[in-house]
Enzyme design. Structure first.
Site, PDB file in Angstrom:
ATOM      1  N   SER A   1       0.816  -1.216   0.000  1.00 50.84           N
ATOM      2  CA  SER A   1       0.000   0.000   0.000  1.00 50.84           C
ATOM      3  C   SER A   1       0.846   1.262   0.000  1.00 50.84           C
ATOM      4  CB  SER A   1      -0.934   0.008   1.213  1.00 50.84           C
ATOM      5  OG  SER A   1      -1.882  -1.027   1.129  1.00 50.84           O
TER       6      SER A   1
ATOM      7  N   ALA B   1       0.101   5.095  -1.909  1.00 50.87           N
ATOM      8  CA  ALA B   1      -0.404   6.229  -1.124  1.00 50.87           C
ATOM      9  C   ALA B   1      -0.325   7.516  -1.937  1.00 50.87           C
ATOM     10  CB  ALA B   1       0.395   6.365   0.157  1.00 50.87           C
TER      11      ALA B   1
ATOM     12  N   GLU C   1      -5.873  18.382   4.798  1.00 51.67           N
ATOM     13  CA  GLU C   1      -6.730  17.214   4.626  1.00 51.67           C
ATOM     14  C   GLU C   1      -7.699  17.136   5.795  1.00 51.67           C
ATOM     15  OE1 GLU C   1      -4.723  13.587   3.708  1.00 51.67           O
ATOM     16  OE2 GLU C   1      -3.712  14.432   1.943  1.00 51.67           O
TER      17      GLU C   1
ATOM     18  N   HIS D   1     -12.204   4.500   2.703  1.00 49.01           N
ATOM     19  CA  HIS D   1     -11.942   5.794   2.073  1.00 49.01           C
ATOM     20  C   HIS D   1     -13.211   6.221   1.351  1.00 49.01           C
ATOM     21  CE1 HIS D   1     -10.143   9.057  -0.121  1.00 49.01           C
ATOM     22  NE2 HIS D   1      -9.018   8.872   0.543  1.00 49.01           N
TER      23      HIS D   1
ATOM     24  N   ARG E   1     -13.124  11.094   7.890  1.00 50.85           N
ATOM     25  CA  ARG E   1     -13.355  10.145   6.802  1.00 50.85           C
ATOM     26  C   ARG E   1     -14.565   9.249   7.028  1.00 50.85           C
ATOM     27  NH1 ARG E   1      -7.393   7.919   4.902  1.00 50.85           N
ATOM     28  NH2 ARG E   1      -6.920   9.694   3.547  1.00 50.85           N
TER      29      ARG E   1
ATOM     30  N   HIS F   1      -9.881   0.826   2.890  1.00 48.79           N
ATOM     31  CA  HIS F   1      -8.671   1.601   2.628  1.00 48.79           C
ATOM     32  C   HIS F   1      -7.576   1.371   3.663  1.00 48.79           C
ATOM     33  CE1 HIS F   1      -6.313   4.843   0.963  1.00 48.79           C
ATOM     34  NE2 HIS F   1      -6.307   5.510   2.107  1.00 48.79           N
TER      35      HIS F   1
ATOM     36  N   ARG G   1      -8.318   6.549  11.716  1.00 52.11           N
ATOM     37  CA  ARG G   1      -7.008   7.122  11.411  1.00 52.11           C
ATOM     38  C   ARG G   1      -7.130   8.527  10.852  1.00 52.11           C
ATOM     39  NH1 ARG G   1      -3.951   7.388   6.575  1.00 52.11           N
ATOM     40  NH2 ARG G   1      -5.602   6.230   5.522  1.00 52.11           N
TER      41      ARG G   1
END
Length: 508
Positions: A43, A47, A115, A231, A277, A336, A371
């Site tokens: 992964s 990213a 973000e 995600h 998220r 995700h 996260r």
């Protein structure tokens, strides 16, 4: 069965956590094993967003830690968050020194993006959405040049070696169809997450939680397996794995709209597109379930600059005959990131002597129930290096009798059945009824195929999701209350799950 003795540290997995551990273990000899070629099948190389760290004037590790704790819905270990955020800036600078080409400001500092759930822009990135690939290229070059590291690809993890005291003494791998035992003074699992257990994922499909499953079968404590992050904005074009529309797009001002073009996020959260998220993922799920569809509209926010600023997203869209400069991008939630994993301390030690874990297969407690965006690459670098240094201090154990746990493999048709069942039963929105159906499906597959590591990992997720009867972070139950007054992490062993018939134990 052939046996090889390695006098040093054994690292299973070649993502950022594994390679960071290998580099940090110097001058101790390190053997890195990977099923896939370097920078494939992990992964880290996929990213997009970048690495979050307090690198700019006015930001601080304390602020970053506070945002991390807030995003984790009460389950983040504050001590771990402090380690991550205090050591994070040095980790980013070290990667830059290795050659990772982070975007820079006109003054030479790190260009940083905003973000979701960050209180300020702090995500260091590469060409908009190229951070993972660029970082991994730089680290791989450094690792291949390091005289203390040997790399062997085409080695698939099939089991763990343990002595009579339970100490992990190495691994069993499959190479060209043959099983090989490799002993070592310390073993670091850096085997990635569980995205391949879900029908829709943004991660390499070969990441099926097998390191977690084997550690569980060996008796390791597993932490928080129920917490899976979906995600919000996988690009919905029918590809497996699904390409990702990075969260940085929303940081730049892209908005979510339904099929009629109406904005909808403000109905779900005051921060709209920059909500956490899990909130955004559930909102998109709800809009799609209601038949209104969901699209990411970046025409005004990015527009003509797409090819230069977000080349990976632009290429994925064009491959599906979508031009994001002039069209909204169809999106859907996808598996995700796994916040749970093999429980470790700050130096990667698991509950089993001789076994360490780092990266997504580990659970340090730094992510809690949800996260914070772009903390994953940072965790891989920071805690991967800490695990490498700690593992290097392990002395070679005395020779002795060893047993091995070699689990069966899950055939492809059974794996695809499991992926569909996991998405139905342990997806964005869960219920007791759906989770019990999922556990029944897993039991049926186990009866035919045995306790394959993928099935063990899936059963840990499902059983703990059923046991957690609240809504918290990435775990959302349609039949549960909003959240217990006291936040509790889950710590469980495989024997607990089996003894309690998979769903009757309570989170500790």
């Amino acid at each position: 069965m052939r046996r090889l003795a390695h006098d040093g540290v054994l690292v299973v997995g070649a993502g950022l956590a594994g390679l960071s551990a290998a580099l940090a273990a110097a001058p101790r000899k390190v053997l890195v094993l990977s099923e896939a070629p370097l920078n494939r099948g992990c992964s880290s190389a996929w990213a997009q967003g970048g690495m979050a760290a307090a690198l700019s004037e006015g930001d601080s590790a304390a602020q970053h830690a506070a945002d991390t704790v807030a995003a984790g819905s009460g389950l983040v270990d504050p001590a771990m968050a402090r380690i991550l955020t205090e050591e994070g800036p040095a980790a980013v600078r070290a990667l830059a020194a290795l050659g990772a080409p982070f975007d820079r400001t006109a003054q030479g500092g790190f260009a940083q993006s905003l973000e979701a759930a960050h209180s300020r822009p702090r995500v260091a990135r590469v060409k908009g959405d190229q951070a993972g690939a660029a970082i991994m290229d730089a680290v791989a070059v450094a690792m291949l040049a390091a005289p203390h590291i040997e790399v062997r690809t085409d080695h698939r993890l099939r089991g763990l070696l343990q002595d009579a005291a339970g100490r992990v003494r190495g691994v069993v791998v499959e190479q060209e169809g043959a099983l090989v035992e490799i002993t070592a003074s310390a073993t670091i699992l850096a085997t990635g997450g569980i995205g391949g257990l879900y029908a829709v994922t943004t991660t390499p499909a070969e990441l099926r939680g097998e390191g977690l499953g084997l550690a569980a079968l060996a008796g390791a404590v597993i932490a928080d397996p129920e917490f899976v992050q979906f995600h919000p904005t996988a690009i919905d074009i029918g590809r497996d794995p699904a390409p990702l529309a990075t969260e940085a797009l929303r940081g730049e001002g892209a908005v979510l709209v339904d099929a009629s073009g109406a904005h909808f996020m403000a109905r779900y959260h005051p921060d709209a597109e920059l909500a956490p998220r899990d909130v955004v993922a559930r909102a998109i799920h709800a809009e799609r379930e209601a038949g209104r569809g969901a699209f990411l509209d970046a025409r005004e926010a990015v527009g003509a600059a797409f090819p230069e600023e977000f080349p990976a997203v632009f290429a994925a869209c064009l491959a599906a005959a979508i031009d994001p400069r002039t069209q909204p991008i169809p999106v859907a939630p996808a598996c995700h990131y796994h916040m749970g994993g093999v429980a470790t301390d700050a130096d990667g030690r698991t509950s089993l002597t001789g076994l360490y874990a780092a990266g997504e297969c580990a659970s340090t407690g730094v992510h809690g129930a949800n996260r914070l965006a772009s903390n994953s690459l940072l965790e891989a670098a920071v805690f991967g290096a800490r695990a490498g240094r700690a593992a290097a201090s392990e002395a070679q154990p005395e020779p002795g009798r060893m047993g091995r746990i070699v689990a069966p493999q899950l055939p492809e048709p059974a794996l695809q059945s499991l992926r569909r069942a996991m998405s139905r039963g342990a997806g964005v929105v869960r219920s007791a009824e759906g989770l019990r159906r999922l556990l029944d499906d897993i039991h049926r597959l186990e009866a035919v195929h045995g306790r394959a590591p993928a099935l063990v990992a899936a059963r840990m997720v499902a059983a703990c999701a059923l046991a957690r009867t609240e809504n918290r972070g990435g775990h959302f139950r349609s039949d549960a209350a909003e959240g217990d007054a006291i936040a509790r992490r889950t710590f469980v062993r495989w024997s607990d799950v089996v003894a309690a018939d998979a769903w009757k134990f309570a989170a500790e």
